[in-house]
Design a protein around this motif. Sequence first.
Motif, PDB file in Angstrom:
ATOM      1  N   TYR A  79       4.803  10.932   3.323  1.00  0.00           N
ATOM      2  CA  TYR A  79       3.785  11.918   2.979  1.00  0.00           C
ATOM      3  C   TYR A  79       3.982  13.131   3.874  1.00  0.00           C
ATOM      4  O   TYR A  79       4.622  13.048   4.926  1.00  0.00           O
ATOM      5  CB  TYR A  79       2.368  11.359   3.188  1.00  0.00           C
ATOM      6  CG  TYR A  79       2.058  10.111   2.408  1.00  0.00           C
ATOM      7  CD1 TYR A  79       1.555  10.178   1.109  1.00  0.00           C
ATOM      8  CD2 TYR A  79       2.270   8.857   2.972  1.00  0.00           C
ATOM      9  CE1 TYR A  79       1.266   9.030   0.388  1.00  0.00           C
ATOM     10  CE2 TYR A  79       1.982   7.695   2.250  1.00  0.00           C
ATOM     11  CZ  TYR A  79       1.488   7.785   0.965  1.00  0.00           C
ATOM     12  OH  TYR A  79       1.210   6.648   0.251  1.00  0.00           O
ATOM     13  N   PRO A 128       0.790  -1.228   0.000  1.00  0.00           N
ATOM     14  CA  PRO A 128       0.000   0.000   0.000  1.00  0.00           C
ATOM     15  C   PRO A 128       0.824   1.280   0.000  1.00  0.00           C
ATOM     16  O   PRO A 128       0.352   2.306  -0.450  1.00  0.00           O
ATOM     17  CB  PRO A 128      -0.812  -0.106   1.289  1.00  0.00           C
ATOM     18  CG  PRO A 128      -0.769  -1.552   1.677  1.00  0.00           C
ATOM     19  CD  PRO A 128       0.551  -2.051   1.182  1.00  0.00           C
ATOM     20  N   VAL A 129       2.038   1.266   0.532  1.00  0.00           N
ATOM     21  CA  VAL A 129       2.849   2.487   0.572  1.00  0.00           C
ATOM     22  C   VAL A 129       4.216   2.186  -0.020  1.00  0.00           C
ATOM     23  O   VAL A 129       4.722   1.068   0.069  1.00  0.00           O
ATOM     24  CB  VAL A 129       3.002   3.018   2.011  1.00  0.00           C
ATOM     25  CG1 VAL A 129       1.671   3.493   2.559  1.00  0.00           C
ATOM     26  CG2 VAL A 129       3.587   1.973   2.944  1.00  0.00           C
ATOM     27  N   LEU A 150      -5.238   4.535   5.042  1.00  0.00           N
ATOM     28  CA  LEU A 150      -4.520   4.698   3.774  1.00  0.00           C
ATOM     29  C   LEU A 150      -5.466   5.118   2.657  1.00  0.00           C
ATOM     30  O   LEU A 150      -5.083   5.889   1.759  1.00  0.00           O
ATOM     31  CB  LEU A 150      -3.806   3.411   3.411  1.00  0.00           C
ATOM     32  CG  LEU A 150      -2.602   3.053   4.294  1.00  0.00           C
ATOM     33  CD1 LEU A 150      -2.049   1.675   3.926  1.00  0.00           C
ATOM     34  CD2 LEU A 150      -1.509   4.118   4.211  1.00  0.00           C
ATOM     35  N   ALA A 151      -6.698   4.639   2.673  1.00  0.00           N
ATOM     36  CA  ALA A 151      -7.661   5.046   1.655  1.00  0.00           C
ATOM     37  C   ALA A 151      -7.910   6.541   1.725  1.00  0.00           C
ATOM     38  O   ALA A 151      -8.122   7.201   0.699  1.00  0.00           O
ATOM     39  CB  ALA A 151      -8.965   4.280   1.846  1.00  0.00           C
ATOM     40  N   ARG A 152      -7.885   7.089   2.916  1.00  0.00           N
ATOM     41  CA  ARG A 152      -8.123   8.531   3.074  1.00  0.00           C
ATOM     42  C   ARG A 152      -6.868   9.350   2.787  1.00  0.00           C
ATOM     43  O   ARG A 152      -6.974  10.545   2.489  1.00  0.00           O
ATOM     44  CB  ARG A 152      -8.663   8.789   4.478  1.00  0.00           C
ATOM     45  CG  ARG A 152     -10.107   8.327   4.609  1.00  0.00           C
ATOM     46  CD  ARG A 152     -10.582   8.195   6.042  1.00  0.00           C
ATOM     47  NE  ARG A 152     -11.992   7.828   6.083  1.00  0.00           N
ATOM     48  CZ  ARG A 152     -12.461   6.588   5.902  1.00  0.00           C
ATOM     49  NH1 ARG A 152     -11.609   5.572   5.693  1.00  0.00           N
ATOM     50  NH2 ARG A 152     -13.747   6.338   5.921  1.00  0.00           N
ATOM     51  N   VAL A 153      -5.696   8.739   2.891  1.00  0.00           N
ATOM     52  CA  VAL A 153      -4.467   9.435   2.471  1.00  0.00           C
ATOM     53  C   VAL A 153      -4.527   9.712   0.991  1.00  0.00           C
ATOM     54  O   VAL A 153      -4.144  10.774   0.515  1.00  0.00           O
ATOM     55  CB  VAL A 153      -3.238   8.591   2.805  1.00  0.00           C
ATOM     56  CG1 VAL A 153      -1.971   9.202   2.195  1.00  0.00           C
ATOM     57  CG2 VAL A 153      -3.071   8.467   4.321  1.00  0.00           C
ATOM     58  N   ARG A 154      -5.033   8.762   0.246  1.00  0.00           N
ATOM     59  CA  ARG A 154      -5.065   8.905  -1.215  1.00  0.00           C
ATOM     60  C   ARG A 154      -6.270   9.700  -1.688  1.00  0.00           C
ATOM     61  O   ARG A 154      -6.337  10.066  -2.842  1.00  0.00           O
ATOM     62  CB  ARG A 154      -5.070   7.519  -1.852  1.00  0.00           C
ATOM     63  CG  ARG A 154      -3.803   6.737  -1.509  1.00  0.00           C
ATOM     64  CD  ARG A 154      -3.668   5.499  -2.364  1.00  0.00           C
ATOM     65  NE  ARG A 154      -2.415   4.830  -2.069  1.00  0.00           N
ATOM     66  CZ  ARG A 154      -2.276   3.878  -1.157  1.00  0.00           C
ATOM     67  NH1 ARG A 154      -3.312   3.495  -0.457  1.00  0.00           N
ATOM     68  NH2 ARG A 154      -1.110   3.317  -0.941  1.00  0.00           N
ATOM     69  N   VAL A 195      -1.093  16.088   5.299  1.00  0.00           N
ATOM     70  CA  VAL A 195      -1.908  15.095   4.599  1.00  0.00           C
ATOM     71  C   VAL A 195      -2.279  13.939   5.518  1.00  0.00           C
ATOM     72  O   VAL A 195      -3.432  13.479   5.564  1.00  0.00           O
ATOM     73  CB  VAL A 195      -1.150  14.578   3.353  1.00  0.00           C
ATOM     74  CG1 VAL A 195      -1.875  13.389   2.717  1.00  0.00           C
ATOM     75  CG2 VAL A 195      -0.971  15.703   2.337  1.00  0.00           C
ATOM     76  N   ALA A 208      -5.982  12.737   7.083  1.00  0.00           N
ATOM     77  CA  ALA A 208      -6.505  11.374   6.925  1.00  0.00           C
ATOM     78  C   ALA A 208      -6.853  10.773   8.279  1.00  0.00           C
ATOM     79  O   ALA A 208      -7.859  10.060   8.421  1.00  0.00           O
ATOM     80  CB  ALA A 208      -5.477  10.507   6.203  1.00  0.00           C
TER      81      ALA A 208
END
Length: 395
Positions: free
Chosen positions: A332, A310-311, A391-395, A336, A340
């Motif tokens: 990141y 994922p990262v 992680l979904a909210r990071v992107r 950001v 998230a």
Amino acid sequence: MPDAPSPDPQDLAHRRRLAAWAGATRRLADGPVSGTLAQRLARLADEAPSAYDLDDWTDVYGDGVVAALERRTADLLGTEAAAFFPSGTMAQQVALRCWADRTGNRTVAMHPLAHPERWERDALTQLTGLRVVHPTSAPRNPTGDEVRDLAEPFGTLALELPLRDAGFVLPDWDELTGAVAAARDRDAVVHLDGARLWECTAHYGRGLPELAGLADSVYVSFYKSLGGLSGAALAGPASLVEEAVAWRHRYGGQLFQQWPAALSALVGLDRELPRLPEYAARAKVVAAALREAFGGGAGGAGGSGSAAGPVPWFRIGPEVPHTHQFSVWLPYDAEVLTEASVRLAEETGTVLFRGWSDAGPPGVAVAEVTVAAPGLAWTAADVAEAAAGFLARVR
């Protein structure tokens, strides 16, 4: 009538984060400032009767409940005496200046990541006239050889256990005792910055008196690890503590009443101290699950994720936490990642991470993870689910 001033954006963002954390139903630990004033007062009123007789009078300049806390701290650490201080910053400045006067050497050896070097606005040099030298700049405590080979004399070796800004890392027992022995060989005294010393017993498999007994003096915090409102203690020989009390007065630390802080500290000693080994064990589960979630098992503590990970890069340090706290680095910007984290709390009621801060290299941020009583219910699957949502909210 003049227009009302516009709200401060930073204050609004801070309040939004507090509301998100407070409103969450799942968290790894309660935050250090969680709850409203009313909630904190109610909690203290509910918990304090089991820790101290509330029919006793309030303290006046350090007697009563404050004196009881000092006696209990000394007993727990196995020292002759202990003195309550309103802050650890004050406690350590006093300890180090007392040792400088006693040794006749105003040079202190400590790590450049130690709290007095990073977070106290050069107080040691500005207020006490002390001078600091660094045995090492590696992200760990110094070894015996590094202490022994330091190029100039020093009167005190100060060791922070665990070294927070390196990721809450501890030396192994032989490394720790080797550094202490090297300081003794150089006729220096040893002071432990033990703000989180309470957390270290599980890692070493040794009790607090044995840990504190390595040093000539030790400072411990009552809000770090134990969840108290504030305050710290300096413990050691009775003659040193007596001298420190005089300097506490000179520094403005002899406060009229401190019973809320003292009561909450006694509650923490009763409730949190016995559970810290359990929290440390759960932190290992959480760290391993995050490592899997970030890198598919291939990233390790300091590599990149797998091709399908994922990262692109991450670090969890220590790879196996030494205490119930550890650090996570991600590639990141801090803004950001904090956004998230807030959105995850607001939208799912889950707090995985709180605030992030820039870690030095551009585009890399770090967060500290604490596992306490609420985190004991988390399984590896729970961590994986929360990590995926984050992680979904990071992107």
